[in-house]
Write a protein that holds these residues in place. Structure first.
Motif, PDB file in Angstrom:
ATOM      1  N   LEU A  29      -1.589  12.311   3.648  1.00  0.00           N
ATOM      2  CA  LEU A  29      -1.244  13.111   2.459  1.00  0.00           C
ATOM      3  C   LEU A  29      -0.063  12.773   2.061  1.00  0.00           C
ATOM      4  CD1 LEU A  29      -3.255  16.456   2.805  1.00  0.00           C
ATOM      5  CD2 LEU A  29      -4.072  14.349   1.539  1.00  0.00           C
ATOM      6  N   ARG A  30       0.678  12.901   3.092  1.00  0.00           N
ATOM      7  CA  ARG A  30       2.310  12.516   2.899  1.00  0.00           C
ATOM      8  C   ARG A  30       2.438  11.171   2.322  1.00  0.00           C
ATOM      9  NH1 ARG A  30       3.110  14.983   8.212  1.00  0.00           N
ATOM     10  NH2 ARG A  30       3.585  17.192   7.884  1.00  0.00           N
ATOM     11  N   VAL A  31       1.852  10.301   2.944  1.00  0.00           N
ATOM     12  CA  VAL A  31       2.112   8.739   2.687  1.00  0.00           C
ATOM     13  C   VAL A  31       1.631   8.520   0.993  1.00  0.00           C
ATOM     14  CG1 VAL A  31       1.045   6.375   3.023  1.00  0.00           C
ATOM     15  CG2 VAL A  31       1.694   7.810   4.657  1.00  0.00           C
ATOM     16  N   ARG A  32       0.477   9.207   0.789  1.00  0.00           N
ATOM     17  CA  ARG A  32      -0.035   9.353  -0.759  1.00  0.00           C
ATOM     18  C   ARG A  32       1.083   9.739  -1.585  1.00  0.00           C
ATOM     19  NH1 ARG A  32      -5.421  12.097  -2.640  1.00  0.00           N
ATOM     20  NH2 ARG A  32      -4.631  14.038  -1.766  1.00  0.00           N
ATOM     21  N   LEU A  33       2.024  10.898  -1.445  1.00  0.00           N
ATOM     22  CA  LEU A  33       3.119  11.237  -2.340  1.00  0.00           C
ATOM     23  C   LEU A  33       4.100   9.934  -2.219  1.00  0.00           C
ATOM     24  CD1 LEU A  33       3.561  14.819  -0.752  1.00  0.00           C
ATOM     25  CD2 LEU A  33       2.645  14.054  -3.004  1.00  0.00           C
ATOM     26  N   HIS A  34       4.256   9.269  -1.069  1.00  0.00           N
ATOM     27  CA  HIS A  34       5.202   8.157  -0.985  1.00  0.00           C
ATOM     28  C   HIS A  34       4.784   6.910  -1.986  1.00  0.00           C
ATOM     29  CE1 HIS A  34       8.347   5.705   0.192  1.00  0.00           C
ATOM     30  NE2 HIS A  34       7.575   4.587   0.687  1.00  0.00           N
ATOM     31  N   ILE A  35       3.412   6.591  -2.020  1.00  0.00           N
ATOM     32  CA  ILE A  35       2.804   5.747  -2.814  1.00  0.00           C
ATOM     33  C   ILE A  35       2.918   6.020  -4.229  1.00  0.00           C
ATOM     34  CG2 ILE A  35       0.759   4.731  -3.533  1.00  0.00           C
ATOM     35  CD1 ILE A  35      -0.034   4.911  -0.612  1.00  0.00           C
ATOM     36  N   ILE A  36       2.903   7.416  -4.421  1.00  0.00           N
ATOM     37  CA  ILE A  36       3.005   7.943  -6.122  1.00  0.00           C
ATOM     38  C   ILE A  36       4.350   7.762  -6.589  1.00  0.00           C
ATOM     39  CG2 ILE A  36       2.869  10.038  -7.442  1.00  0.00           C
ATOM     40  CD1 ILE A  36       0.469  10.872  -5.973  1.00  0.00           C
TER      41      ILE A  36
END
Length: 440
Positions: free
Chosen positions: A332-339
């Motif tokens: 979920l944290r990596v998803r924020l980084h991708i966004i």
């Protein structure tokens, strides 16, 4: 339209695009025909999600997208074959037939919405509803040479969608005609009090906004086939001729999108499908005196396919105490980084452009020889915008030496579907899209 309805049984015998076809051939006051992926509930047809577990299941309500298409005058002609519960990239995991590519019957339509893309390619002027978790619309759209539109997460209500990964799933459209995307996106969009994630969206406005510049992540061009790279580079020249500025950029975080998507979807789907254990939901026959774990294992082994069981087991494992933080929460944290990476790129460019798939649709005999890593890895280009919840579209951009379609994918910022649809319509005028030879 009557001719199409009459030809559906024969067409389906050849291509296996539908898991079931409308029994009522009466058009009534219908203004258009449409189909829908079998993961969207429909009250007059079975909804089985490609699984034996749901064989015979007839919902008592329509999914929101189907409900709105009917209200606009549409007739649902069939439920489209899909990978079981959305698990797969080739359409080969359905218990009700494997859709065959209209350009070559020995090749895959892609997945999980392979049947929807097949219907869009084989039937003139057709539009089909599909669902996308991690490339599930753009992959088959690319393989079948049609347009696949995935709106922003929350733009279209997920009410009535049998979820794979509920924080990733989006309902979209597939068609060979971009004008139909412009026509029907407003129909299926909008706030729905039955589905909270749809209630925060801004109003959809299709004003004809054009894309002026695109960024092409260099990392996303690594490992693609020569045919795909050649067609993509030729398309960049066409874009420049259309007045679009093209610039190579770096987005290294996108390489983490595939594993992020896999972890999130597996964890969420293992929860979403937990009720299908042969008791209250799904098939219900057997010895109820068995121990619960034995009964549970018996039913899932008998009625759920191997790929779906593997994903459920994997998702259950990574949600265990002590592992949830290490895998799911970190994803979920990596998803924020991708966004954030996308947002930074959109500060300088209107859209991000990549090939949709790293190669053309493979033959079924080639798919059978693929390792798990090879099979899972094919969505590495298509899944990043799904992970970020951003709107994106796959458009046909070329053909290989065998005439198989190749697609490219454009991504815009949240809630900016307008420039994607405008681009698709402009591209349709600039690029000569081929249709498969289909006998109706």
């Amino acid at each position: 339209m009557k001719d199409i309805l009459a030809s559906l049984p024969g067409l389906n015998d050849k291509y296996s695009m539908f898991s079931c076809i409308a029994e009522d051939a009466d058009l009534g006051d219908s203004k258009f025909l449409f189909s829908a992926e079998d993961g969207l509930t429909s009250k007059d047809m079975m909804t089985r999600c490609g699984s034996k577990m749901l064989d015979g299941h007839r919902p008592v309500f329509d999914a929101a997208a189907i409900e709105k298409m009917r209200a606009a005058g549409g007739k649902l002609i069939g439920k489209c074959n899909m990978d079981e519960f959305g698990f797969g990239s080739f359409g080969t995991n359905s218990a009700y037939g494997i859709p065959k590519n209209p350009f070559d019957l020995e090749r895959s339509c892609g997945g999980s919405a392979g049947g929807s893309a097949c219907a869009a390619a084989a039937i003139d002027g057709h539009v089909s509803l599909g669902a996308s978790t991690g490339g599930s619309i753009c992959c088959p759209a690319s393989f079948c040479g049609v347009y696949g539109l995935v709106p922003t997460y929350g733009r279209v209500s997920r009410y009535g969608l049998v979820d794979c990964g509920n924080s990733l799933d989006k309902v979209g459209l597939i068609s060979s005609d971009p004008e139909l995307l412009a026509r029907f996106l407003p129909v299926i969009s909008g706030k729905d009090p039955r589905e909270p994630t749809s209630c925060a969206q801004p109003e959809l406005e299709l004003k004809g906004e054009r894309i002026g510049s695109v960024g092409v992540p260099e990392e996303q061009l690594e490992g693609v086939s020569k045919d795909v790279l050649s067609c993509f580079e030729s398309s960049l020249d066409v874009l420049r001729g259309m007045g679009v500025e093209v610039k190579m950029i770096k987005m290294p975080s996108l390489k983490y999108a595939l594993s992020t998507c896999f972890i999130i979807s597996a964890a969420e789907s293992s929860t979403n499908l937990a009720s299908f254990v042969g008791m209250r939901y799904g098939q219900q026959e057997g010895d109820l005196s068995m121990r619960f774990d034995d009964y549970f294992t018996y039913f899932r082994t008998k009625y759920i396919g191997e790929e779906a069981r593997q994903r459920i087991l994997y998702g259950t494992y990574i949600r265990m105490a002590g592992l949830r933080e290490r895998y799911y929460v970190k994803a979920l944290r990596v998803r924020l980084h991708i966004i954030e990476s996308y947002k930074k790129a959109f500060a300088e460019h209107d859209a991000i452009l990549t090939p949709t798939m790293p190669f053309v649709s493979p033959k079924f005999e080639e798919i059978a020889k693929m390792t798990s890593d090879e099979s899972y890895g094919i969505d590495r280009l298509a899944c990043p915008p799904d992970v970020a919840g951003m709107p994106h579209i796959s458009v046909p951009c070329g053909y290989d030496g065998s005439g198989m379609p190749i697609g490219m994918q454009l991504v815009t910022d949240h809630w900016k579907e307008d420039p994607l649809i405008t681009f698709a319509k402009d591209w349709g005028k600039a690029f000569d899209v081929r249709r498969p030879e289909v006998s109706l």
